[in-house]
Enzyme design. Structure first.
Site, PDB file in Angstrom:
ATOM      1  CG  ASP A 131     -10.391  51.668  29.079  1.00 16.47           C
ATOM      2  OD1 ASP A 131      -9.172  51.610  28.902  1.00 16.47           O
ATOM      3  OD2 ASP A 131     -11.222  51.539  28.159  1.00 16.47           O
ATOM      4  CD  GLU A 148      -8.788  56.682  25.418  1.00 20.17           C
ATOM      5  OE1 GLU A 148      -8.803  57.870  25.036  1.00 20.17           O
ATOM      6  OE2 GLU A 148      -9.783  55.948  25.371  1.00 20.17           O
ATOM      7  CE  LYS A 163      -7.939  50.025  26.673  1.00 16.13           C
ATOM      8  NZ  LYS A 163      -8.312  51.411  26.284  1.00 16.13           N
ATOM      9  CD  GLU A 194      -9.868  52.929  19.215  1.00 17.15           C
ATOM     10  OE1 GLU A 194      -9.577  52.916  20.436  1.00 17.15           O
ATOM     11  OE2 GLU A 194     -11.027  53.114  18.797  1.00 17.15           O
ATOM     12  CG  ASP A 231     -13.293  54.471  28.096  1.00 15.79           C
ATOM     13  OD1 ASP A 231     -13.094  53.746  27.097  1.00 15.79           O
ATOM     14  OD2 ASP A 231     -12.764  55.596  28.243  1.00 15.79           O
ATOM     15  CB  SER A 232     -16.190  50.836  24.489  1.00 13.00           C
ATOM     16  OG  SER A 232     -15.813  49.625  25.105  1.00 13.00           O
TER      17      SER A 232
END
Ligand code: KIV
Length: 284
Positions: A86, A118, A116, A185, A47-48
């Protein structure tokens, strides 16, 4: 170059064999092709993309539609590479069924192989439910960019005892919940090394030092295409931003100076066709 997609089982074998896992982000067809031809093991549609491709200040505005759209492009460019996408902000927080549905959309509509997510202990229920649905899940702890407003910025996590212990425990909990890999991270190198030693699933570090089982970078950072602040862990392997700017400036200058296009860039037509056209349209 590898010819078949890695499986989650193979990734765990790589950890056992101390073979480093190479993960790189990609958000479009040409970058996915370069990632595959450049022999990365896993492509992350992160999602960057909200920051490096869509120009947002954070990853928070990124939607499921954005993630599906970009995942589709990546899957067209990299047919033999494992693709992890993501789950974006708020796509898994509201309820567990919604988390499973959204994870399923990334697989069914986007074509991703895994998702993925978070978070640590607070999202274990969602992780377990997604895994139960047959969708491989990669965890992501340490700095969680989707929590930037709560964290007060993009800072290294786990420097004090309490913070380090929480990250360590979350890593074990996510492994127990069924994650096949874990992104770490921005955590101190010794903490990431300790976690990597204690887990059986591979850790993929970004700003987490050399003790991780693999490494991931944001492709725009490593190619030098971004105007955003580069964290110190983001090694630049190219200066493509400069190359783009030089090419664009040269094009603009050549058009203004009538140096482009040259004859070789145009198409011919028969003289008689042109003569007839000139005659019939009455212009000289
Ligand atoms: O979105 C992303 O690119 C990521 C990486 C920084 C791991 O999550």
């Amino acid at each position: 170059m590898s010819t078949s997609k890695l499986s989650t089982v193979k990734l765990q074998e790589m950890k056992r064999d101390r073979q480093k896992v190479v993960m790189l982000t990609a958000y479009d067809y040409p970058t996915a092709r370069a990632a595959e031809e450049g022999d990365v093991d896993v492509i992350l549609v992160g999602d960057s993309l909200g920051m490096v491709v869509l120009g947002y200040d954070s990853t928070l505005p990124v939607t499921m539609e954005d993630m599906i759209h970009h995942t589709k492009a990546v899957t067209r460019g990299a047919k033999s590479t494992m693709i992890v996408t993501d789950l974006p902000f708020l796509s898994y927080h509201i309820s567990t069924p919604e988390a499973v549905r959204n994870a399923g959309r990334l697989i069914q509509e986007g074509g991703a192989d895994a998702v993925k997510i978070e978070g640590g202990r607070e999202i274990l229920e969602q992780v377990q439910a997604i895994v139960r649905a047959g969708i491989p899940v990669c965890g992501h702890i340490g700095l969680q960019p989707q929590m930037v407003n709560q964290l007060g910025g993009y800072k290294v996590q786990g420097k004090d005892f309490e913070g380090a212990k929480k990250i360590f425990e979350d890593a074990l909990l996510l492994q127990e919940a069924g994650c096949f890999a874990l992104v770490l991270e921005c955590v101190p190198t010794p903490l990431a090394a300790l976690i990597s030693e204690r887990l059986t699933i591979p850790t993929i570090g970004i700003g987490a030092g050399d003790g991780c089982d693999g490494q991931v970078l944001v492709v725009h950072d490593m190619l030098g295409i971004t105007d955003r602040y580069l964290p110190k862990f983001a090694k630049k392997y190219g200066e493509l931003g400069d190359a783009m700017l030089n090419s664009v400036s040269q094009f603009a200058q050549e058009v203004r100076e009538s140096k482009f296009p040259e004859a070789q860039h145009g198409f011919k037509m028969a003289d008689d066709v042109l003569e007839r056209l000139v005659e019939e349209t009455g212009r000289s």
